[in-house]
Design a protein around this motif. Structure first.
Motif, PDB file in Angstrom:
ATOM      1  N   ALA A  82       0.872  -1.186   0.000  1.00 48.02           N
ATOM      2  CA  ALA A  82       0.000   0.000   0.000  1.00 48.02           C
ATOM      3  C   ALA A  82       0.899   1.222   0.000  1.00 48.02           C
ATOM      4  CB  ALA A  82      -0.891   0.001   1.241  1.00 48.02           C
ATOM      5  N   VAL A  83       0.522   2.256  -0.761  1.00 43.73           N
ATOM      6  CA  VAL A  83       1.287   3.507  -0.826  1.00 43.73           C
ATOM      7  C   VAL A  83       0.343   4.676  -0.546  1.00 43.73           C
ATOM      8  CG1 VAL A  83       2.736   4.998  -2.271  1.00 43.73           C
ATOM      9  CG2 VAL A  83       2.827   2.509  -2.568  1.00 43.73           C
ATOM     10  N   ASP A  84       0.759   5.557   0.351  1.00 42.92           N
ATOM     11  CA  ASP A  84      -0.051   6.730   0.678  1.00 42.92           C
ATOM     12  C   ASP A  84       0.127   7.774  -0.428  1.00 42.92           C
ATOM     13  OD1 ASP A  84      -0.340   8.869   3.686  1.00 42.92           O
ATOM     14  OD2 ASP A  84      -1.421   8.840   1.755  1.00 42.92           O
ATOM     15  N   VAL A  85      -0.908   8.057  -1.204  1.00 40.78           N
ATOM     16  CA  VAL A  85      -0.813   9.020  -2.317  1.00 40.78           C
ATOM     17  C   VAL A  85      -1.682  10.255  -2.042  1.00 40.78           C
ATOM     18  CG1 VAL A  85      -0.190   7.308  -4.067  1.00 40.78           C
ATOM     19  CG2 VAL A  85      -2.622   7.812  -3.628  1.00 40.78           C
ATOM     20  N   TRP A  95       5.336   3.767   1.940  1.00 42.99           N
ATOM     21  CA  TRP A  95       4.709   2.479   1.615  1.00 42.99           C
ATOM     22  C   TRP A  95       4.778   1.536   2.802  1.00 42.99           C
ATOM     23  CZ3 TRP A  95       7.608  -2.084   1.692  1.00 42.99           C
ATOM     24  CH2 TRP A  95       9.005  -1.911   1.759  1.00 42.99           C
ATOM     25  N   ALA A  96       3.899   0.545   2.796  1.00 39.76           N
ATOM     26  CA  ALA A  96       3.948  -0.567   3.752  1.00 39.76           C
ATOM     27  C   ALA A  96       3.645  -1.840   2.964  1.00 39.76           C
ATOM     28  CB  ALA A  96       2.925  -0.390   4.882  1.00 39.76           C
ATOM     29  N   GLY A  97       4.400  -2.893   3.257  1.00 38.44           N
ATOM     30  CA  GLY A  97       4.232  -4.131   2.503  1.00 38.44           C
ATOM     31  C   GLY A  97       4.127  -5.329   3.421  1.00 38.44           C
ATOM     32  N   VAL A  98       3.598  -6.430   2.876  1.00 37.14           N
ATOM     33  CA  VAL A  98       3.417  -7.645   3.676  1.00 37.14           C
ATOM     34  C   VAL A  98       3.362  -8.843   2.740  1.00 37.14           C
ATOM     35  CG1 VAL A  98       0.864  -7.527   3.636  1.00 37.14           C
ATOM     36  CG2 VAL A  98       2.020  -8.673   5.537  1.00 37.14           C
ATOM     37  N   ILE A  99       3.854  -9.972   3.220  1.00 39.71           N
ATOM     38  CA  ILE A  99       3.711 -11.218   2.464  1.00 39.71           C
ATOM     39  C   ILE A  99       2.342 -11.811   2.794  1.00 39.71           C
ATOM     40  CG2 ILE A  99       4.511 -13.611   2.252  1.00 39.71           C
ATOM     41  CD1 ILE A  99       6.526 -11.896   0.959  1.00 39.71           C
ATOM     42  N   LEU A 100       1.575 -12.125   1.758  1.00 41.31           N
ATOM     43  CA  LEU A 100       0.278 -12.789   1.940  1.00 41.31           C
ATOM     44  C   LEU A 100       0.390 -14.172   1.302  1.00 41.31           C
ATOM     45  CD1 LEU A 100      -2.103  -9.893   0.814  1.00 41.31           C
ATOM     46  CD2 LEU A 100      -1.315 -10.423   3.137  1.00 41.31           C
ATOM     47  N   ASP A 101      -0.083 -15.209   2.008  1.00 42.24           N
ATOM     48  CA  ASP A 101       0.020 -16.557   1.425  1.00 42.24           C
ATOM     49  C   ASP A 101      -1.092 -17.458   1.951  1.00 42.24           C
ATOM     50  OD1 ASP A 101       2.833 -17.255   3.624  1.00 42.24           O
ATOM     51  OD2 ASP A 101       0.694 -17.516   3.991  1.00 42.24           O
ATOM     52  N   ASP A 102      -1.119 -18.669   1.426  1.00 42.09           N
ATOM     53  CA  ASP A 102      -2.191 -19.617   1.791  1.00 42.09           C
ATOM     54  C   ASP A 102      -1.746 -20.544   2.930  1.00 42.09           C
ATOM     55  OD1 ASP A 102      -1.636 -21.716  -1.185  1.00 42.09           O
ATOM     56  OD2 ASP A 102      -0.367 -21.258   0.543  1.00 42.09           O
ATOM     57  N   SER A 104      -0.331 -18.738   6.167  1.00 43.33           N
ATOM     58  CA  SER A 104      -0.731 -17.869   7.286  1.00 43.33           C
ATOM     59  C   SER A 104      -2.160 -17.370   7.110  1.00 43.33           C
ATOM     60  CB  SER A 104       0.198 -16.650   7.346  1.00 43.33           C
ATOM     61  OG  SER A 104      -0.041 -15.808   6.203  1.00 43.33           O
ATOM     62  N   HIS A 105      -2.610 -17.303   5.831  1.00 39.42           N
ATOM     63  CA  HIS A 105      -3.934 -16.728   5.517  1.00 39.42           C
ATOM     64  C   HIS A 105      -4.057 -15.294   6.035  1.00 39.42           C
ATOM     65  CE1 HIS A 105      -5.338 -20.594   4.016  1.00 39.42           C
ATOM     66  NE2 HIS A 105      -4.690 -21.124   5.038  1.00 39.42           N
ATOM     67  N   ARG A 106      -2.910 -14.642   6.129  1.00 39.17           N
ATOM     68  CA  ARG A 106      -2.866 -13.240   6.555  1.00 39.17           C
ATOM     69  C   ARG A 106      -3.620 -12.380   5.536  1.00 39.17           C
ATOM     70  NH1 ARG A 106       2.722 -12.572   6.483  1.00 39.17           N
ATOM     71  NH2 ARG A 106       2.878 -13.589   8.502  1.00 39.17           N
ATOM     72  N   GLN A 107      -4.231 -11.301   5.995  1.00 40.99           N
ATOM     73  CA  GLN A 107      -4.926 -10.361   5.115  1.00 40.99           C
ATOM     74  C   GLN A 107      -4.361  -8.954   5.345  1.00 40.99           C
ATOM     75  OE1 GLN A 107      -9.225 -10.689   5.301  1.00 40.99           O
ATOM     76  NE2 GLN A 107      -9.149 -12.892   5.668  1.00 40.99           N
ATOM     77  N   PHE A 108      -4.601  -8.091   4.379  1.00 42.31           N
ATOM     78  CA  PHE A 108      -4.068  -6.730   4.410  1.00 42.31           C
ATOM     79  C   PHE A 108      -5.219  -5.785   4.088  1.00 42.31           C
ATOM     80  CE2 PHE A 108      -0.492  -4.139   4.854  1.00 42.31           C
ATOM     81  CZ  PHE A 108      -0.014  -3.517   3.711  1.00 42.31           C
ATOM     82  N   TYR A 109      -5.402  -4.752   4.926  1.00 49.34           N
ATOM     83  CA  TYR A 109      -6.414  -3.761   4.606  1.00 49.34           C
ATOM     84  C   TYR A 109      -5.747  -2.489   4.088  1.00 49.34           C
ATOM     85  CZ  TYR A 109     -10.096  -0.350   4.655  1.00 49.34           C
ATOM     86  OH  TYR A 109     -10.980   0.627   4.249  1.00 49.34           O
ATOM     87  N   VAL A 110      -6.119  -2.124   2.845  1.00 51.75           N
ATOM     88  CA  VAL A 110      -5.604  -0.928   2.198  1.00 51.75           C
ATOM     89  C   VAL A 110      -6.743   0.090   2.167  1.00 51.75           C
ATOM     90  CG1 VAL A 110      -4.608  -0.010   0.059  1.00 51.75           C
ATOM     91  CG2 VAL A 110      -4.082  -2.358   0.772  1.00 51.75           C
ATOM     92  N   PRO A 111      -6.629   1.203   2.882  1.00 51.06           N
ATOM     93  CA  PRO A 111      -7.749   2.155   2.969  1.00 51.06           C
ATOM     94  C   PRO A 111      -8.011   2.857   1.638  1.00 51.06           C
ATOM     95  CG  PRO A 111      -6.137   2.535   4.719  1.00 51.06           C
ATOM     96  CD  PRO A 111      -5.500   1.607   3.733  1.00 51.06           C
ATOM     97  N   PRO A 112      -9.187   3.496   1.497  1.00 53.64           N
ATOM     98  CA  PRO A 112      -9.426   4.318   0.309  1.00 53.64           C
ATOM     99  C   PRO A 112      -8.335   5.392   0.176  1.00 53.64           C
ATOM    100  CG  PRO A 112     -11.445   4.086   1.613  1.00 53.64           C
ATOM    101  CD  PRO A 112     -10.327   3.498   2.429  1.00 53.64           C
ATOM    102  N   ASN A 113      -8.009   5.739  -1.057  1.00 48.29           N
ATOM    103  CA  ASN A 113      -7.018   6.790  -1.372  1.00 48.29           C
ATOM    104  C   ASN A 113      -5.585   6.374  -1.096  1.00 48.29           C
ATOM    105  OD1 ASN A 113      -8.914   8.677  -2.374  1.00 48.29           O
ATOM    106  ND2 ASN A 113      -9.511   9.128  -0.254  1.00 48.29           N
ATOM    107  N   PHE A 114      -5.358   5.058  -1.005  1.00 50.83           N
ATOM    108  CA  PHE A 114      -4.001   4.515  -1.028  1.00 50.83           C
ATOM    109  C   PHE A 114      -3.849   3.754  -2.344  1.00 50.83           C
ATOM    110  CE2 PHE A 114      -1.907   4.756   3.231  1.00 50.83           C
ATOM    111  CZ  PHE A 114      -2.892   5.487   3.877  1.00 50.83           C
ATOM    112  N   ALA A 115      -2.658   3.845  -2.948  1.00 54.41           N
ATOM    113  CA  ALA A 115      -2.394   3.010  -4.119  1.00 54.41           C
ATOM    114  C   ALA A 115      -2.086   1.601  -3.639  1.00 54.41           C
ATOM    115  CB  ALA A 115      -1.230   3.578  -4.920  1.00 54.41           C
ATOM    116  N   HIS A 116      -2.452   0.635  -4.453  1.00 50.82           N
ATOM    117  CA  HIS A 116      -2.298  -0.784  -4.064  1.00 50.82           C
ATOM    118  C   HIS A 116      -1.703  -1.584  -5.208  1.00 50.82           C
ATOM    119  CE1 HIS A 116      -3.996  -4.980  -3.860  1.00 50.82           C
ATOM    120  NE2 HIS A 116      -3.205  -4.905  -2.807  1.00 50.82           N
ATOM    121  N   GLY A 117      -0.871  -2.550  -4.833  1.00 47.20           N
ATOM    122  CA  GLY A 117      -0.322  -3.459  -5.834  1.00 47.20           C
ATOM    123  C   GLY A 117       0.290  -4.673  -5.174  1.00 47.20           C
ATOM    124  N   PHE A 118       0.599  -5.674  -5.989  1.00 48.33           N
ATOM    125  CA  PHE A 118       1.255  -6.877  -5.469  1.00 48.33           C
ATOM    126  C   PHE A 118       2.060  -7.531  -6.564  1.00 48.33           C
ATOM    127  CE2 PHE A 118      -1.321 -10.206  -7.451  1.00 48.33           C
ATOM    128  CZ  PHE A 118      -2.529  -9.578  -7.720  1.00 48.33           C
TER     129      PHE A 118
END
Ligand code: T46
Length: 187
Positions: A82-85, A95-102, A104-118
């Motif tokens: 996620a990037v604060d724009v 920016w803040a980043g995290v590994i997501l996988d099947d 840990s089943h970890r999730q990431f919340y990216v708020p409105p008005n942040f850029a997102h990618g993976f």
């Protein structure tokens, strides 16, 4: 569900409890109360994309109908960012980043008005996510994935074979983004 704050206020990591047994596993992937308690707006659209190793989708955001996204990986492994724009934000361009996988089943919340990618780290990845507003292609905007001013530390293991859409390859740097194409920070 354990919820972890990141270095970007509002960007959260969700760590669900995974129940494994001889059959496999069970995990709760969404509870409306957990999101509501943290001020996350209601979700109105679910998405899924499947990508192969090295595919990088992003960095995207919408100016109108900005979307908060609760993202996870149903299968595979990705590095998600996620990037604060938001113009005027104390963490603008960070920016803040995290590994997501099947596993840990970890999730990431990216708020409105942040850029997102993976970027995909496994052979393939099924990426599934909930959005707090509807797709609005007319106001879609993007920041190029390797913007030196943002300085995202993408995993080196995929950097020599990043696969981008033409749209993402042509995205501007944050500093070259037209001011009116950046959301305004509203604390
Ligand atoms: C996002 C979206 C796309 N589409 C259609 C438009 C194109 O014909 C096709 C592929 O779209 P695109 O290449 O923009 O898909 P991604 O590159 O995965 O885009 C997403 O990637 C990053 C990671 C995001 O955070 C956004 O959710 C979104 O921008 O799906 C729809 O019909 N509805 C949608 O909500």
């Amino acid at each position: 569900m354990n919820v972890i704050e990141t270095r970007l206020p509002g960007v959260l990591i969700f760590e669900p409890k995974v129940f494994g047994d001889a059959r496999g596993f069970f995990v709760e992937t969404f509870r409306e109360s957990v999101c509501r308690e943290r001020g996350i707006p209601p979700f109105v659209q679910d998405n899924q994309s499947r990508s192969r190793r090295g595919v990088l989708r992003g960095l995207h955001y919408q100016l109108l109908q900005p979307q908060g996204k609760l993202v996870r990986v149903a299968s595979g492994r990705v590095f998600d960012v996620a990037v604060d724009v938001r113009r005027g934000s104390p963490t603008f361009g960070q920016w803040a980043g995290v590994i997501l996988d099947d596993v840990s089943h970890r999730q990431f919340y990216v708020p409105p008005n942040f850029a997102h990618g993976f970027v995909v780290l496994s052979d393939t990845a099924d990426f599934v996510y909930k959005c707090t507003d509807y797709y609005h292609p007319a106001s879609e905007a993007g920041i190029v994935w390797n913007d030196p001013d943002v300085g995202i530390e993408w995993p080196a293991e995929v950097l020599d074979a990043v696969l981008l859409s033409d749209k993402d390859r042509a995205a501007p740097r944050l500093k070259d983004q037209l001011a009116e194409k950046l959301p305004v920070y509203a604390p």
